[in-house]
Motif scaffolding. Structure first.
Motif, PDB file in Angstrom:
ATOM      1  N   LYS A 188      -4.777 -21.073   0.157  1.00 61.25           N
ATOM      2  CA  LYS A 188      -4.650 -21.747  -1.140  1.00 61.25           C
ATOM      3  C   LYS A 188      -4.976 -23.239  -1.102  1.00 61.25           C
ATOM      4  O   LYS A 188      -5.447 -23.788  -2.088  1.00 61.25           O
ATOM      5  CB  LYS A 188      -3.273 -21.509  -1.748  1.00 61.25           C
ATOM      6  N   ASP A 189      -4.769 -23.897  -0.008  1.00 62.34           N
ATOM      7  CA  ASP A 189      -5.027 -25.332   0.097  1.00 62.34           C
ATOM      8  C   ASP A 189      -6.429 -25.665   0.620  1.00 62.34           C
ATOM      9  O   ASP A 189      -6.739 -26.828   0.860  1.00 62.34           O
ATOM     10  CB  ASP A 189      -3.988 -25.987   1.011  1.00 62.34           C
ATOM     11  N   TYR A 190      -7.268 -24.652   0.778  1.00 64.51           N
ATOM     12  CA  TYR A 190      -8.607 -24.851   1.350  1.00 64.51           C
ATOM     13  C   TYR A 190      -9.673 -24.384   0.359  1.00 64.51           C
ATOM     14  O   TYR A 190      -9.866 -23.188   0.152  1.00 64.51           O
ATOM     15  CB  TYR A 190      -8.750 -24.082   2.662  1.00 64.51           C
ATOM     16  N   ASP A 191     -10.369 -25.344  -0.240  1.00 66.17           N
ATOM     17  CA  ASP A 191     -11.396 -25.012  -1.217  1.00 66.17           C
ATOM     18  C   ASP A 191     -12.583 -24.264  -0.618  1.00 66.17           C
ATOM     19  O   ASP A 191     -13.312 -23.590  -1.331  1.00 66.17           O
ATOM     20  CB  ASP A 191     -11.917 -26.288  -1.895  1.00 66.17           C
ATOM     21  N   CYS A 192     -12.769 -24.376   0.675  1.00 65.15           N
ATOM     22  CA  CYS A 192     -13.931 -23.747   1.313  1.00 65.15           C
ATOM     23  C   CYS A 192     -13.713 -22.255   1.588  1.00 65.15           C
ATOM     24  O   CYS A 192     -14.632 -21.577   2.030  1.00 65.15           O
ATOM     25  CB  CYS A 192     -14.297 -24.481   2.594  1.00 65.15           C
ATOM     26  N   PHE A 193     -12.520 -21.732   1.322  1.00 62.25           N
ATOM     27  CA  PHE A 193     -12.229 -20.311   1.522  1.00 62.25           C
ATOM     28  C   PHE A 193     -12.075 -19.611   0.182  1.00 62.25           C
ATOM     29  O   PHE A 193     -11.645 -20.208  -0.802  1.00 62.25           O
ATOM     30  CB  PHE A 193     -10.928 -20.112   2.305  1.00 62.25           C
ATOM     31  N   SER A 194     -12.416 -18.352   0.162  1.00 61.16           N
ATOM     32  CA  SER A 194     -12.154 -17.514  -1.006  1.00 61.16           C
ATOM     33  C   SER A 194     -11.758 -16.123  -0.530  1.00 61.16           C
ATOM     34  O   SER A 194     -12.102 -15.712   0.575  1.00 61.16           O
ATOM     35  CB  SER A 194     -13.372 -17.444  -1.922  1.00 61.16           C
ATOM     36  N   LEU A 195     -11.057 -15.427  -1.374  1.00 60.46           N
ATOM     37  CA  LEU A 195     -10.575 -14.090  -1.045  1.00 60.46           C
ATOM     38  C   LEU A 195     -11.439 -13.057  -1.752  1.00 60.46           C
ATOM     39  O   LEU A 195     -11.745 -13.203  -2.933  1.00 60.46           O
ATOM     40  CB  LEU A 195      -9.116 -13.955  -1.493  1.00 60.46           C
ATOM     41  N   SER A 196     -11.831 -12.043  -1.036  1.00 58.90           N
ATOM     42  CA  SER A 196     -12.645 -10.975  -1.614  1.00 58.90           C
ATOM     43  C   SER A 196     -11.835  -9.686  -1.683  1.00 58.90           C
ATOM     44  O   SER A 196     -11.106  -9.348  -0.751  1.00 58.90           O
ATOM     45  CB  SER A 196     -13.886 -10.733  -0.757  1.00 58.90           C
ATOM     46  N   ASP A 197     -12.009  -8.957  -2.781  1.00 61.15           N
ATOM     47  CA  ASP A 197     -11.368  -7.645  -2.906  1.00 61.15           C
ATOM     48  C   ASP A 197     -12.395  -6.521  -2.760  1.00 61.15           C
ATOM     49  O   ASP A 197     -12.160  -5.398  -3.171  1.00 61.15           O
ATOM     50  CB  ASP A 197     -10.606  -7.532  -4.224  1.00 61.15           C
ATOM     51  N   PHE A 198     -13.514  -6.822  -2.141  1.00 59.64           N
ATOM     52  CA  PHE A 198     -14.607  -5.854  -2.002  1.00 59.64           C
ATOM     53  C   PHE A 198     -14.128  -4.515  -1.450  1.00 59.64           C
ATOM     54  O   PHE A 198     -14.440  -3.462  -1.998  1.00 59.64           O
ATOM     55  CB  PHE A 198     -15.726  -6.418  -1.114  1.00 59.64           C
ATOM     56  N   GLU A 199     -13.385  -4.534  -0.363  1.00 60.22           N
ATOM     57  CA  GLU A 199     -12.958  -3.283   0.261  1.00 60.22           C
ATOM     58  C   GLU A 199     -11.916  -2.544  -0.582  1.00 60.22           C
ATOM     59  O   GLU A 199     -11.831  -1.322  -0.539  1.00 60.22           O
ATOM     60  CB  GLU A 199     -12.424  -3.548   1.666  1.00 60.22           C
ATOM     61  N   LEU A 200     -11.143  -3.278  -1.355  1.00 58.77           N
ATOM     62  CA  LEU A 200     -10.125  -2.650  -2.202  1.00 58.77           C
ATOM     63  C   LEU A 200     -10.720  -1.987  -3.438  1.00 58.77           C
ATOM     64  O   LEU A 200     -10.177  -1.006  -3.944  1.00 58.77           O
ATOM     65  CB  LEU A 200      -9.088  -3.691  -2.640  1.00 58.77           C
ATOM     66  N   THR A 201     -11.817  -2.533  -3.925  1.00 62.93           N
ATOM     67  CA  THR A 201     -12.398  -2.036  -5.168  1.00 62.93           C
ATOM     68  C   THR A 201     -13.682  -1.229  -4.959  1.00 62.93           C
ATOM     69  O   THR A 201     -14.316  -0.830  -5.931  1.00 62.93           O
ATOM     70  CB  THR A 201     -12.702  -3.214  -6.113  1.00 62.93           C
ATOM     71  N   HIS A 202     -14.049  -0.974  -3.718  1.00 65.36           N
ATOM     72  CA  HIS A 202     -15.276  -0.227  -3.418  1.00 65.36           C
ATOM     73  C   HIS A 202     -15.167   1.199  -3.941  1.00 65.36           C
ATOM     74  O   HIS A 202     -14.093   1.803  -3.904  1.00 65.36           O
ATOM     75  CB  HIS A 202     -15.524  -0.229  -1.900  1.00 65.36           C
ATOM     76  N   LYS A 203     -16.280   1.727  -4.423  1.00 67.75           N
ATOM     77  CA  LYS A 203     -16.290   3.053  -5.045  1.00 67.75           C
ATOM     78  C   LYS A 203     -16.085   4.204  -4.068  1.00 67.75           C
ATOM     79  O   LYS A 203     -15.635   5.269  -4.453  1.00 67.75           O
ATOM     80  CB  LYS A 203     -17.593   3.253  -5.821  1.00 67.75           C
ATOM     81  N   ASP A 204     -16.428   4.005  -2.814  1.00 68.95           N
ATOM     82  CA  ASP A 204     -16.294   5.077  -1.816  1.00 68.95           C
ATOM     83  C   ASP A 204     -14.870   5.162  -1.286  1.00 68.95           C
ATOM     84  O   ASP A 204     -14.145   4.168  -1.258  1.00 68.95           O
ATOM     85  CB  ASP A 204     -17.255   4.843  -0.652  1.00 68.95           C
ATOM     86  N   LYS A 205     -14.498   6.341  -0.846  1.00 66.11           N
ATOM     87  CA  LYS A 205     -13.150   6.560  -0.298  1.00 66.11           C
ATOM     88  C   LYS A 205     -12.955   5.753   0.986  1.00 66.11           C
ATOM     89  O   LYS A 205     -11.901   5.168   1.208  1.00 66.11           O
ATOM     90  CB  LYS A 205     -12.942   8.049  -0.029  1.00 66.11           C
ATOM     91  N   PHE A 206     -13.978   5.741   1.834  1.00 64.56           N
ATOM     92  CA  PHE A 206     -13.913   4.996   3.082  1.00 64.56           C
ATOM     93  C   PHE A 206     -14.890   3.826   3.005  1.00 64.56           C
ATOM     94  O   PHE A 206     -16.029   3.994   2.573  1.00 64.56           O
ATOM     95  CB  PHE A 206     -14.297   5.877   4.276  1.00 64.56           C
ATOM     96  N   VAL A 207     -14.435   2.671   3.415  1.00 67.10           N
ATOM     97  CA  VAL A 207     -15.298   1.493   3.454  1.00 67.10           C
ATOM     98  C   VAL A 207     -15.417   1.074   4.910  1.00 67.10           C
ATOM     99  O   VAL A 207     -14.480   0.538   5.491  1.00 67.10           O
ATOM    100  CB  VAL A 207     -14.728   0.333   2.609  1.00 67.10           C
ATOM    101  N   TYR A 208     -16.558   1.370   5.489  1.00 69.24           N
ATOM    102  CA  TYR A 208     -16.787   1.018   6.874  1.00 69.24           C
ATOM    103  C   TYR A 208     -17.143  -0.459   6.982  1.00 69.24           C
ATOM    104  O   TYR A 208     -17.680  -1.065   6.055  1.00 69.24           O
ATOM    105  CB  TYR A 208     -17.895   1.888   7.462  1.00 69.24           C
ATOM    106  N   SER A 209     -16.871  -1.030   8.124  1.00 67.83           N
ATOM    107  CA  SER A 209     -17.109  -2.453   8.348  1.00 67.83           C
ATOM    108  C   SER A 209     -18.544  -2.851   8.027  1.00 67.83           C
ATOM    109  O   SER A 209     -18.791  -3.927   7.472  1.00 67.83           O
ATOM    110  CB  SER A 209     -16.783  -2.824   9.795  1.00 67.83           C
TER     111      SER A 209
END
Length: 69
Positions: free
Chosen positions: A7-28
């Motif tokens: 939260k205190d670092y503007d250069c970082f962001s959080l992604s929900d890609f793996e949580l919202t991916h359409k496939d049942k399994f999300v491989y690396s």
């Protein structure tokens, strides 16, 4: 937890890609390719924990992970 940690670092962001991916399994490799497409000019690093370092050769698409990240 991650959101609080960055939260205190503007250069970082959080992604929900793996949580919202359409496939049942999300491989690396799916995640790595997603970020390569999002940030084509950047170098992608993929960090894993020590508990997986000796097992990653067993992962699906292991060779591709090494090639792309």
């Amino acid at each position: 937890m991650v959101q609080l940690a960055i939260k205190d670092y503007d250069c970082f962001s959080l992604s929900d890609f793996e949580l919202t991916h359409k496939d049942k399994f999300v491989y690396s490799i799916f995640t790595i390719k997603h970020f390569i497409e999002m940030y084509p000019e950047d170098k992608i690093f993929y960090l894993i924990g020590g508990d997986q370092a000796n097992k990653c050769h067993l992962w699906k698409y292991c060779d591709d992970i090494a090639k792309y990240a």
